[in-house]
Design an enzyme around this catalytic site. Structure first.
Site, PDB file in Angstrom:
ATOM      1  N   GLU A  27     -20.848  -4.290   9.074  1.00 31.78           N
ATOM      2  CA  GLU A  27     -21.616  -3.560   9.923  1.00 31.78           C
ATOM      3  C   GLU A  27     -22.920  -4.298  10.353  1.00 31.78           C
ATOM      4  OE1 GLU A  27     -20.353  -2.890   6.937  1.00 31.78           O
ATOM      5  OE2 GLU A  27     -19.122  -1.066   7.058  1.00 31.78           O
TER       6      GLU A  27
ATOM      7  N   LYS B 123       0.737  -1.324  -0.093  1.00 38.60           N
ATOM      8  CA  LYS B 123       0.006   0.065  -0.040  1.00 38.60           C
ATOM      9  C   LYS B 123       0.898   1.376  -0.034  1.00 38.60           C
ATOM     10  CE  LYS B 123      -4.340   1.666   2.324  1.00 38.60           C
ATOM     11  NZ  LYS B 123      -5.400   1.003   2.949  1.00 38.60           N
TER      12      LYS B 123
ATOM     13  N   ARG C 144     -26.080  -1.112   5.653  1.00 36.32           N
ATOM     14  CA  ARG C 144     -25.900  -2.744   5.572  1.00 36.32           C
ATOM     15  C   ARG C 144     -26.436  -3.186   6.648  1.00 36.32           C
ATOM     16  NH1 ARG C 144     -20.963  -4.352   2.587  1.00 36.32           N
ATOM     17  NH2 ARG C 144     -21.702  -3.638   0.496  1.00 36.32           N
TER      18      ARG C 144
END
Ligand SMILES: Cc1ncc(C[n+]2csc(CCOP(=O)(O)OP(=O)(O)O)c2C)c(N)n1
Length: 432
Positions: free
Chosen positions: A370, A284, A398
């Protein structure tokens, strides 16, 4: 480098890169990084994830005949390089601004964005739907879902994997493993990926066992038995075990910054029948030192000075909403031992990370989950705890059913702290 001779100037669409040599592709990767750094340092946006996925983006568009073949990016925050080579270079500086490019994938924006995204974990289900449609039509087009390791904490991902193993179609899943979410990664599956794999144990074992196999005396039965032993043993020490048990063929891990290795592997994978998962290791923030060093800080940025990595606009004296929330939660939780904090992979974004530092034993990061966060909170509430569930408004969609079914209908005391509730437009998304 002379701007006039830049390869990027010759690239409007993926078909323009398919005649490039590996050397040219490497040069193009460097130019794309320069462009992303230059644009995002001016206008802000998602940053470190795209830098890590530049070679992967090129390899995918090089090997697959997009847009006829489908590449389904998960979430979409890592797709700036994809936008650059898919006809949107001239508008990249408008990203996340009103009437500008979306910060994620958008079907309205380009035929190369085959599935809109923004919320994590959708790629495998969507790609599987495309594979199934293709099978019904008798078409040969390939479908590739590109999912990052963080999305392996999302329940929807497993629903897709489970269904894919059952349908047994030619779905290709590319797992872009950069060992990060926004915050440090969490969850049993991710620790499975890192512990078992990033030690390089798998790679060394694979090499050693293959050498051993090559040097065994001739005899087909012996070789067959040895090969089976090698595969079962490797299954235990590499993440292949996890995916193979879900019905996937596991390929990898491969170096996600080595174009030659990736292109050869993807060319081979194209020929495999049935669901296949290619495990690609990336870094990353690759190519911009401050982002490589601090991938969390550079996940998404406001405009910054390229030389130092420092934000252009210093933070003012007024505390942000997130800081006030984080401080207040720590104060309340210090006074009441029944208060706990729950986040779904957004500790720093919501301010729950402050509680995690002060009272770690009463802070839970459940990953990009979630639905689980809400029902988990309901469970704790039945036992007399007071969970504070902090989730950005858009992602709490969600958990809507769980709010009704697992909290409200059961009359449980759960506090929902909805962040980023009122600042979003269709294209200007401040979510992460
Ligand atoms: C449903 C949902 N919850 C939370 C987010 C916020 N979010 C955006 S990117 C991200 C981390 C994704 O991690 P990973 O998939 O590993 O990608 P990386 O940024 O490491 O490339 C999160 C949590 C989201 N997009 N969707």
């Amino acid at each position: 480098m002379d701007k006039m001779t830049r390869l990027l100037d010759e690239v409007e669409l993926p078909s323009d890169i398919r005649g490039f040599s590996i050397e040219q592709l490497n040069q193009l990767a460097a130019e794309i990084r320069e462009e992303v750094i230059s644009v995002v340092s001016e206008v802000g946006g998602h940053f470190a994830s795209t830098l890590g996925a530049v070679e992967l983006t090129l390899a995918l568009h090089y090997v697959f005949n997009t847009p006829e073949d489908r590449i389904v990016w998960d979430t979409g925050h890592q797709a700036y390089a994809h936008k650059l080579i898919c006809g949107r270079r001239d508008r990249l500086a408008t990203i996340r601004q009103l009437n500008g490019l979306s910060g994620f994938l958008s079907r309205e924006e380009s035929e190369y964005d085959v599935f809109g995204a923004g919320h994590a974990g959708t790629s495998i289900s969507a790609a599987l739907g495309m594979v199934e449609a293709k099978a019904l039509e008798g078409s040969n087009r390939k479908v590739v879902a590109v999912i990052s390791d963080g999305c392996l904490s999302a329940g929807l991902t497993y629903e897709g994997l489970n269904s894919a193993g059952h349908l047994d179609r030619d779905l290709i899943v590319v797992l872009n493993d950069n060992e990060h979410f926004i915050d440090p990664r969490v969850g049993a599956v991710s620790s499975f990926l890192s512990k078992q794999f990033t030690t390089d144990l798998g790679v060394r074992l694979q090499k050693n066992l293959s050498n051993l196999l090559r040097n065994l005396p001739s005899g087909e039965n012996l070789k067959h038995a040895a090969r089976k032993l090698r595969d079962s043993f490797l299954g235990l020490v590499t993440p292949g075990f996890l995916f193979e048990s879900l019905g996937f063929q596991y390929v990898g891990p491969i170096d996600g910054h080595n174009l030659s290795e990736m292109i050869t592997t993807l060319e081979n994978v194209k020929k495999i029948e049935g669901p296949t998962l290619v495990h690609v290791m990336t870094k990353k923030g690759k190519g911009y030192a401050p982002a490589e060093e601090e991938p969390i800080k550079f996940h998404a940025v406001t405009p910054f000075h390229v030389l130092t990595g420092k934000a252009k606009k210093e933070k003012g004296p007024i505390p942000t909403y997130t800081e006030v929330f984080g401080q207040s939660l720590v104060r309340i939780a210090s006074q009441n031992p029944k208060v706990v904090g729950i986040t779904a992979a957004m500790g720093s974004g919501t301010g729950i990370d402050r509680l995690a530092r002060e009272i770690p034993e009463r802070t839970y990061d459940v990953g990009i989950a979630e639905q689980h966060a809400v029902t988990f909170a309901g469970g704790m509430a039945t036992e007399g705890f007071i969970p504070v569930v902090a989730i950005y408004s858009t992602f709490l969609q969600r958990g809507y059913d769980e709010i009704l079914h697992d909290v409200c209908l059961q009359n449980l005391h759960v506090v929902f702290a909805l962040d980023r509730g009122g600042r979003r437009t269709r294209t200007n998304c401040n979510i992460c």
